[in-house]
Scaffold this active site. Structure first.
Site, PDB file in Angstrom:
ATOM      1  N   ASP A 168     124.703  48.097  51.071  1.00  0.00           N
ATOM      2  CA  ASP A 168     123.950  47.220  51.974  1.00  0.00           C
ATOM      3  C   ASP A 168     123.501  45.896  51.349  1.00  0.00           C
ATOM      4  O   ASP A 168     122.664  45.197  51.930  1.00  0.00           O
ATOM      5  CB  ASP A 168     122.726  47.968  52.523  1.00  0.00           C
ATOM      6  CG  ASP A 168     123.124  48.979  53.594  1.00  0.00           C
ATOM      7  OD1 ASP A 168     124.019  48.665  54.395  1.00  0.00           O
ATOM      8  OD2 ASP A 168     122.541  50.078  53.611  1.00  0.00           O
TER       9      ASP A 168
ATOM     10  N   ASP B  39     129.593  49.454  59.744  1.00  0.00           N
ATOM     11  CA  ASP B  39     128.542  48.492  59.385  1.00  0.00           C
ATOM     12  C   ASP B  39     128.898  47.695  58.124  1.00  0.00           C
ATOM     13  O   ASP B  39     128.453  46.565  57.937  1.00  0.00           O
ATOM     14  CB  ASP B  39     127.202  49.204  59.114  1.00  0.00           C
ATOM     15  CG  ASP B  39     126.930  50.411  59.996  1.00  0.00           C
ATOM     16  OD1 ASP B  39     127.890  51.043  60.460  1.00  0.00           O
ATOM     17  OD2 ASP B  39     125.747  50.724  60.200  1.00  0.00           O
TER      18      ASP B  39
HETATM   19  N1  GLY Z   1     123.432  49.789  59.163  1.00  0.00           N
HETATM   20  C1  GLY Z   1     122.710  50.826  59.769  1.00  0.00           C
HETATM   21  C2  GLY Z   1     122.488  50.632  61.220  1.00  0.00           C
HETATM   22  O1  GLY Z   1     123.072  49.782  61.850  1.00  0.00           O
HETATM   23  O2  GLY Z   1     121.666  51.349  61.753  1.00  0.00           O
END
Ligand code: GLY
Length: 397
Positions: A118, A176
């Site tokens: 992330d 994501d």
């Molecule tokens: N990246 C985690 C979400 O979109 O909840």
């Protein structure tokens, strides 16, 4: 001949009438955006006063309405500083800038974190905007270190960056993760080291191959074999079920391939972004206000919760995609984004000043399967909403 000239005049008149109508619609949305951004500035200046120094805003507790914060290592840590930078850019308000500097410095420690994918969310949204706006070289160092940390999670046998070190998968990759590639393409442009860009393209290509179904909806999680890249599992973590289309995941994919086209000019990424946009916009269960239910296959539609964050991410991406396409296609993406921004700026989603723990938007969903963050504000919904409003103002011209 006379008939032809009459026809030509009629076309000219109707053409300029359509143009005038279009530009007055744009003026109307720009003035709506200004009003919404003014409110956002006031909300965030109120929020500043109650965010403890050691943590960052995350959401609201749906049971008791209390303000929920997160530590710097949570994936959403960079959105508050990022939103502050955007709001400073809009308002030139030095109070916001000082808070943005302080909060960006707070998240910086994560540049050495090699335990998560992330880092793009956490550092490109915070330090990335800080560097873009201030050009202070200290942010460049933060970003390059973050890009190096993120690159350690790339496995050439799989052709992907590993998303999670937890869960039931050997090598999980979630849709994501496309959002973190922006940090890598930036790092190659800035350092001239081609390895970051190579990783980003390889990840995007592998994801294009395995994450999408025939209709261009995407799985949330692909579980790979880390030794040979074989697909072992196609699952969801936050969607309704393994075969469903989780709304924010569709929006991450749309945004991710749009940014990959921007940064590489590879036409296959543009085509992929368009396929995803078309899937979303033609979906029979897309509501009229264009703010999706939390999953396009959610049980209980039309009584399922909406996800304003998915709407905000998609709106921002569609505005950009509209710039890379032409004619009616471009107008379709632009108009859809415009509608999303109108909906989000209406009382149905926009919080009243002093309410909603000072977040800007209401009605997002974190994860229904985990019974977590259901119908609440979310810091990233605010970030992408503010980004989209600024993009609209900039590109409408
Ligand atoms: N990246 C985690 C979400 O979109 O909840």
């Amino acid at each position: 001949m006379k008939k032809l000239s009459l026809l030509f005049c009629a076309l000219l008149v109707s053409g300029s009438a359509a143009y005038a109508q279009q530009s007055s619609k744009k003026q109307q949305i720009i003035s709506m955006a200004n009003k919404t951004l003014d409110l956002a500035v006031r909300q965030y200046k109120l929020m500043m006063q109650h965010v403890p120094d050691s943590v960052l805003p995350r959401t609201t507790n749906s049971k008791d309405g209390s303000f929920v914060t997160a530590k710097t290592d949570w994936w959403t840590a960079g959105f508050y500083p990022g939103t502050l930078w955007y709001l400073y850019e809009y308002s030139k308000d030095n109070v916001l800038k000082q808070e943005a500097i302080k909060r960006t410095a707070q998240v910086e420690v994560e540049k050495n974190n090699k335990g998560t994918h992330d880092l793009g969310f956490m550092l490109y949204c915070s330090a990335g905007n800080a560097y873009r706006i201030t050009k202070d070289p200290k942010y460049k160092e933060v970003l390059l270190t973050s890009a190096r940390s993120l690159s350690t999670r790339f496995n050439p046998k799989v052709g992907c960056i590993k998303s999670w070190d937890h869960g039931r998968w050997q090598f999980p990759v979630i849709i994501d993760n496309m959002m973190n590639l922006e940090l890598l393409t930036w790092a190659t442009r800035t350092s001239k080291d081609p390895s970051f860009d190579r990783i980003a393209r390889t990840h995007a290509n592998t994801t294009m191959k395995h994450h999408f179904r025939k209709d261009y909806s995407s799985f949330h999680v692909i579980g790979y074999d880390s030794t040979n890249g074989a697909v072992l599992a196609r699952n969801t973590a936050q969607g309704a079920n393994d075969t469903s289309a989780w709304s924010r995941g569709q929006a991450w994919g749309l945004y991710g391939y749009t940014l990959m086209y921007r940064d590489t000019k590879d036409k296959s990424y543009l085509a992929q972004a368009q396929h995803i946009a078309d899937y979303i916009l033609n979906h029979p269960r897309m509501p009229e206000d264009l703010i999706p239910y939390w999953d396009y296959d959610a049980p209980g539609i039309p009584n399922a919760p909406r996800d304003a964050s998915a709407g905000a991410v998609a709106a921002s991406a569609l505005l950009e995609l509209s710039r890379y396409t032409r004619g009616e296609t471009s107008a379709r993406y632009w108009n859809a984004a415009e509608k999303m921004l109108e909906s989000l700026s209406s009382p149905a989603y926009l919080a009243k000043e002093g309410e909603n723990n000072n977040f800007i938007l209401m009605h997002s969903v974190g994860s229904i399967p985990h019974n977590s963050e259901v119908d609440v504000p979310l810091t990233y919904a605010d970030y992408y909403f503010v980004e989209a409003l600024l993009r609209y103002k900039q590109w409408a011209k």
